[in-house]
Design an enzyme around this catalytic site. Structure first.
Site, PDB file in Angstrom:
ATOM      1  N   LYS A 181      52.948  -0.240  16.920  1.00 58.22           N
ATOM      2  CA  LYS A 181      53.257  -1.478  16.275  1.00 58.22           C
ATOM      3  C   LYS A 181      52.850  -2.694  16.757  1.00 58.22           C
ATOM      4  O   LYS A 181      52.571  -3.631  16.076  1.00 58.22           O
ATOM      5  CB  LYS A 181      54.972  -1.606  16.181  1.00 58.22           C
ATOM      6  CG  LYS A 181      55.519  -0.626  15.252  1.00 58.22           C
ATOM      7  CD  LYS A 181      56.857  -0.654  15.178  1.00 58.22           C
ATOM      8  CE  LYS A 181      57.722   0.020  14.059  1.00 58.22           C
ATOM      9  NZ  LYS A 181      57.465   1.486  14.155  1.00 58.22           N
ATOM     10  N   GLU A 228      54.290  -2.177   4.944  1.00 59.56           N
ATOM     11  CA  GLU A 228      55.793  -2.786   4.600  1.00 59.56           C
ATOM     12  C   GLU A 228      55.746  -4.416   5.250  1.00 59.56           C
ATOM     13  O   GLU A 228      55.303  -4.965   6.142  1.00 59.56           O
ATOM     14  CB  GLU A 228      56.700  -1.981   5.435  1.00 59.56           C
ATOM     15  CG  GLU A 228      56.708  -0.591   5.259  1.00 59.56           C
ATOM     16  CD  GLU A 228      58.000   0.193   5.888  1.00 59.56           C
ATOM     17  OE1 GLU A 228      58.789  -0.526   6.643  1.00 59.56           O
ATOM     18  OE2 GLU A 228      58.163   1.152   5.536  1.00 59.56           O
ATOM     19  N   GLU A 247      54.950  -3.394   9.398  1.00 63.16           N
ATOM     20  CA  GLU A 247      54.295  -2.084   9.908  1.00 63.16           C
ATOM     21  C   GLU A 247      53.377  -1.475   8.691  1.00 63.16           C
ATOM     22  O   GLU A 247      53.659  -1.749   7.584  1.00 63.16           O
ATOM     23  CB  GLU A 247      55.175  -1.016  10.526  1.00 63.16           C
ATOM     24  CG  GLU A 247      56.332  -0.417   9.600  1.00 63.16           C
ATOM     25  CD  GLU A 247      57.143   0.480  10.188  1.00 63.16           C
ATOM     26  OE1 GLU A 247      56.787   0.730  11.338  1.00 63.16           O
ATOM     27  OE2 GLU A 247      58.197   0.646   9.553  1.00 63.16           O
ATOM     28  N   ASN A 257      52.490   2.404   7.455  1.00 67.66           N
ATOM     29  CA  ASN A 257      53.059   3.872   7.430  1.00 67.66           C
ATOM     30  C   ASN A 257      51.844   4.415   6.929  1.00 67.66           C
ATOM     31  O   ASN A 257      51.569   4.500   5.810  1.00 67.66           O
ATOM     32  CB  ASN A 257      54.378   4.235   6.746  1.00 67.66           C
ATOM     33  CG  ASN A 257      55.538   3.590   7.544  1.00 67.66           C
ATOM     34  OD1 ASN A 257      55.950   3.835   8.479  1.00 67.66           O
ATOM     35  ND2 ASN A 257      56.131   2.531   6.692  1.00 67.66           N
TER      36      ASN A 257
END
Length: 660
Positions: A116, A275, A288, A290
């Site tokens: 992250k 996101e 973040e 994914n």
């Protein structure tokens, strides 16, 4: 095209991938642990390979076992699903070394977006809006307090390697920051083996919106609209929908273009999700990325008409994307509810056991992605998700209404589940209006979930169904008595339905198509073919289609309808009158015991026999599904007896210790 795909996962996502692979004519291989020997995904695959004990650390997370399973079966590709090894770059390396295709993005994308801190730096360089925060590693709790004071409370502490809501804590002040750092670090260590924590500003009244991207190996990157995932509990998504009821087209385009820019910055290929958190003014910030398929991907599939798993497979096989950005259109509306084995009436504690009865809903616009079946086991070793229930409609209202009906018809017995809670959310006026934030559940259910809080559009429905069911019971009893000389009697048709302390007189008559019920000077015409023993009372009541789950209990009937759980007794007028004189028997006082609120592992016992404890002091920590639950004293006291030790596997309500 790929010839044989092994899915390095279990449950509903393994079943989901197998369905598309079979549609494409591709052979499939399942892997399974001891706990999953009889699981649905094992039966769905063409071949299945046993990979070890129940614990995922000894089976689904062992890279060497997955690779060997590929070699033994001749699988030329692996789909990782989500969770487990789906974002593990070492797994990617091992597959590359063995000449096996990884159905997902490249190692560069996995490593850079999986961290992250690194991902935020890359996002900033790519021109993606980012939340103010501290992107370096936080050294300890005191360092966390220092950083948070500089950013300004509230802040969010996050595990750098985190995901799925694990390793996350919101801190509103210095004390919560210290405690949150410890909890987030412990969860990060347990779940990811990585204790790095970073801190960022916590956005108030936030909405969680994510963009689905798809990219191939030929330089093509597109976005397939957004999903709103604001209905969350403990940072875990509960309900998702596509599109968002919040975004306008201009903001959607900005978010989509920034997501594609980020994907290009890391040479992304395959399906991925970027996101964002958005505030009330539609400002949005990167959270973040994914680098895998998301749990909530079905809602995107329904509104775009695209099979995301098929696109992933084709990209992995070296094909170009079959569509461009101009081909992407959003049509209709889709909702997804995550059905979990958990008890919403006991703070959503996980539930395990056998699915004694299991029946999935069907109908127009209804889709169920599941990995279970009646008689199957819900294990304590894995995520408690039973299934994903997805509905589609021409508009949001229709999608919501279909979801409500589908939840009413979803029949699960043998384990506790969250269907009543999901339905309570669906019928909540604020949800229906689309006024969502990630604080929705905390705001609307601050003291936890209680079915009594559910607002019913017509409370009489449960009453008339209970009355009709009782009348049929009485009619059968009357019919049977007619075969016994001297015991003949006609069934009564006047009753009192009692729910809690409320008494409602009713009159019931059988009709050619069902029943007529008189209640509160109103007539209810019930058309139904329901018979005794059927778990679903499906009927048309005054022209409205309803489905009520009904069970006969020792005291009467238990009904489940639109999020409410109603215990009803149907008595004669005289019995109802006498019942008001019954003495109340209070429940046993269990306050001197510390009970395990769920099945789980006792990872910490903080007190010993004879120790004096104060209200609020931590007594023990029980871990379930990789989530730590701290158990604290509700009052001052002295420990009289300790009946459990660290490392014990506890059952729900098992005694951990006793107070004097």
């Amino acid at each position: 095209m790929l010839k044989k795909i092994l899915v390095a996962n279990r449950g509903e996502i393994a079943c989901r991938v197998f369905a598309t692979a079979k549609k494409m004519g591709i052979a499939t291989v399942a892997v399974y642990s001891d706990a999953d020997r009889d699981a649905l995904h094992v039966h769905m695959a063409d071949e299945a390979v046993h990979i070890g004990p129940a614990a995922s650390s000894e089976s689904y997370l062992v890279i060497e076992k997955i690779v060997q399973a590929c070699l033994d079966t001749g699988a030329d590709a692996v789909h990782p699903g989500y969770g487990f090894l789906s974002e593990n770059s070492k797994f990617h390396d091992a597959l590359d070394a063995a000449g096996i295709v990884f159905i997902g993005p490249g190692k560069k994308a996995i490593e850079s977006m999986g961290d992250k801190i690194t991902s935020k730096l890359i996002a900033q360089e790519a021109g993606v809006n980012c939340i103010p925060g501290y992107t370096d590693v936080v050294r300890d709790a005191e360092h966390a307090v220092e950083i948070s004071a500089g950013i300004g409370y509230p802040v969010m502490l996050k595990a750098s390697a985190g995901g799925g809501g694990k390793g996350m804590r919101v801190a509103m002040n210095e004390a919560e920051c210290r405690d949150g750092f410890e909890r987030a670090t412990n969860e990060a260590r347990s779940s990811f083996g990585d204790t790095r924590i970073f801190i960022e500003k916590y956005i108030q009244e936030p909405r969680h919106i994510e963009i689905q991207v798809m990219a191939d190996g030929h330089g093509n990157v597109i976005y397939l609209g957004e999903r709103e995932c604001s209905i969350q509990r403990r940072h875990q998504k509960v309900i998702e929908e596509a599109p968002s009821p919040f975004l306008d087209e201009a903001t959607r385009q900005k978010m989509g273009e920034q997501s594609c820019a980020l994907a290009r910055a890391v040479d992304y290929q395959s399906a991925g999700t970027v996101e964002f958190i958005a505030d009330a003014d539609m400002n949005f910030y990167f959270l973040e990325m994914n680098t895998r398929l998301q749990v909530e991907h079905p809602v995107t599939e329904l509104v775009t008409g695209q099979d995301l798993v098929e696109l992933m497979i084709r990209v992995a096989a070296g094909e170009k994307l079959p569509l461009t950005q101009s081909d992407v259109t959003l049509t209709g509306w889709a909702m997804e509810s995550r059905v979990y084995a958990e008890d919403p009436f006991r703070n959503f504690m996980p539930s395990t056991g056998r699915l004694v009865r299991y029946a999935e809903p069907q109908g127009d616009g209804v889709r169920v992605d599941s990995g279970v079946y009646e008689g199957g086991e819900v294990s304590m070793f894995y995520d408690p998700m039973i299934a994903k229930l997805i509905t589609y409609g021409d508009n949001r209202n229709q999608a919501v209404e279909r979801m409500v009906e589908a939840l009413d018809n979803y029949y699960i017995r043998g384990v506790n589940h969250n269907i009543s809670f999901l339905n309570a959310l669906m019928v909540h006026p604020r949800f229906v209006e689309g006024r969502l934030t990630t604080n929705f559940i905390a705001d609307e259910f601050p003291d936890g979930f209680n079915a009594d809080l559910v607002v019913q559009d017509d409370p009489a429905i449960a009453l008339v169904v209970a009355a009709a069911a009782h009348q049929l019971h009485q009619e059968r009893g009357s019919l049977l008595s007619g075969h016994l000389a001297g015991h003949e009697h006609a069934a009564e048709n006047s009753w009192v339905v009692m729910v809690a302390d409320q008494q409602s007189p009713v009159t019931v008559e059988l009709t050619d198509s069902g029943y007529w019920v008189g209640l509160n000077d109103q007539d209810y015409e019930i058309e139904t073919e329901w018979s005794l023993g059927q778990p679903l009372f499906q009927a048309s009541i005054n022209g409205k289609r309803v489905s009520v789950q009904i069970e006969t209990t020792a005291a009467g009937y238990k009904l489940f309808y639109r999020g409410a759980e109603i215990n009803a007794r149907v008595l004669s007028s005289r019995a109802a009158e006498l019942s008001s004189h019954m003495l109340y028997k209070p429940p046993a006082d269990m306050s001197k015991y510390l009970l395990s609120p769920m099945p789980g592992l006792l990872v910490k016992l903080a007190v010993m026999k004879g120790q004096e404890v104060k209200e609020g002091e931590e007594l023990a920590v029980v871990e379930a599904m990789k989530m730590e639950n701290s158990l604290r004293a509700i009052q001052d006291g002295i420990v009289a007896k300790v009946t459990a030790v660290e490392g014990d596997s506890l059952m729900v309500d098992e005694v951990i210790l006793e107070f004097e």
